[in-house]
Design an enzyme around this catalytic site. Structure first.
Site, PDB file in Angstrom:
ATOM      1  N   HIS A 253      22.809  31.648 -55.374  1.00 36.21           N
ATOM      2  CA  HIS A 253      23.806  31.557 -54.241  1.00 36.21           C
ATOM      3  C   HIS A 253      24.736  32.912 -54.167  1.00 36.21           C
ATOM      4  CE1 HIS A 253      26.585  30.673 -50.929  1.00 36.21           C
ATOM      5  NE2 HIS A 253      27.308  30.314 -51.780  1.00 36.21           N
TER       6      HIS A 253
ATOM      7  N   ASP B  68      24.203  35.088 -47.875  1.00 33.75           N
ATOM      8  CA  ASP B  68      23.850  33.646 -48.252  1.00 33.75           C
ATOM      9  C   ASP B  68      24.501  32.736 -47.775  1.00 33.75           C
ATOM     10  OD1 ASP B  68      21.372  32.652 -49.690  1.00 33.75           O
ATOM     11  OD2 ASP B  68      22.828  31.609 -50.887  1.00 33.75           O
TER      12      ASP B  68
ATOM     13  N   SER C  99      29.097  33.848 -48.129  1.00 28.14           N
ATOM     14  CA  SER C  99      29.374  32.266 -48.064  1.00 28.14           C
ATOM     15  C   SER C  99      30.739  32.050 -47.178  1.00 28.14           C
ATOM     16  CB  SER C  99      29.792  31.791 -49.559  1.00 28.14           C
ATOM     17  OG  SER C  99      29.782  30.043 -49.427  1.00 28.14           O
TER      18      SER C  99
END
Length: 209
Positions: A178, A51, A26
């Site tokens: 996620h 991700d 992230s």
């Protein structure tokens, strides 16, 4: 934050001679990409982003404050925080949640409750800067590259073109959320290790004739 990452690496591995694969999830992926592109970490053999894609990240920025405000601001215990992460599907793997969630929390002064260690909303003015230009930074990084996603719908145009041109390895794990590395830690670990082995320099013995 790139300075922090480089400083921490230099403190842990002064005069590093080891092969390094830099991995970021992230927002951490954005930091990893910029750090590798700056060439301030020695002996980098690979860059792995988990991700994080510029296009979807930029599109989601307006909704992030709503998500942050919807989270519980305090928890009665670490166990209740772990339970919230599982029930909200923030993390799908119970074992991973038990390992990772405690480090996200700090005690409140009353000593009875827990709250988030990092307050995200004060950093809102920096969010766009973190993600703007990330796809180009990743694709142009001077090393082997791996992108691990929970779904192909997260690819933006620049990454889609680069992936078709073979500029980076793409792995999609649709069963994960996620927090891919927490939902499927063994699978992600295997992918990263194989990626590292595949991109190690060849050591071909030379035989004199």
């Amino acid at each position: 934050m790139v300075d922090d990452l480089v400083g921490l690496f230099d403190a842990l591995f002064p005069n590093n001679r080891r092969e390094v694969v830099v991995v970021g999830h992230s927002m951490g992926g954005a930091i990893a990409a910029h750090a590798v592109s700056s060439k301030r970490i020695q002996n980098v053999r690979g860059l792995v982003l988990i991700d994080i894609v510029e296009g979807s990240a930029m599109d989601s920025l307006p909704s992030i404050p709503m998500f942050i405000n919807a989270r519980p601001q305090t928890f009665e215990s670490v166990e209740s925080a772990i339970r919230w992460h599982i029930e909200s599907n923030s993390i799908q793997n119970h074992e991973s949640a038990r390992l990772s969630v405690p480090s996200l929390l700090v005690p409140i002064n009353d000593g009875k409750r827990m709250t988030w260690r990092t307050q995200l909303l004060p950093t809102e003015k920096y969010w766009k800067e973190w993600y703007s230009g990330l796809s180009k930074t990743f694709v142009s990084a001077p090393t082997a590259k791996l992108l691990v996603l929970a779904g192909t719908d997260r690819l933006d145009k620049e990454l889609l073109i680069a992936q078709m041109q073979g500029k980076f390895q793409l792995e999609v794990l649709p069963l994960a959320g996620h927090t891919v590395q927490e939902d499927l830690p063994d699978r992600v670990g295997d992918i990263v290790v194989l990626f590292w082995k595949r991109n190690r320099p060849l050591n071909i013995p030379v035989t004199r004739l």
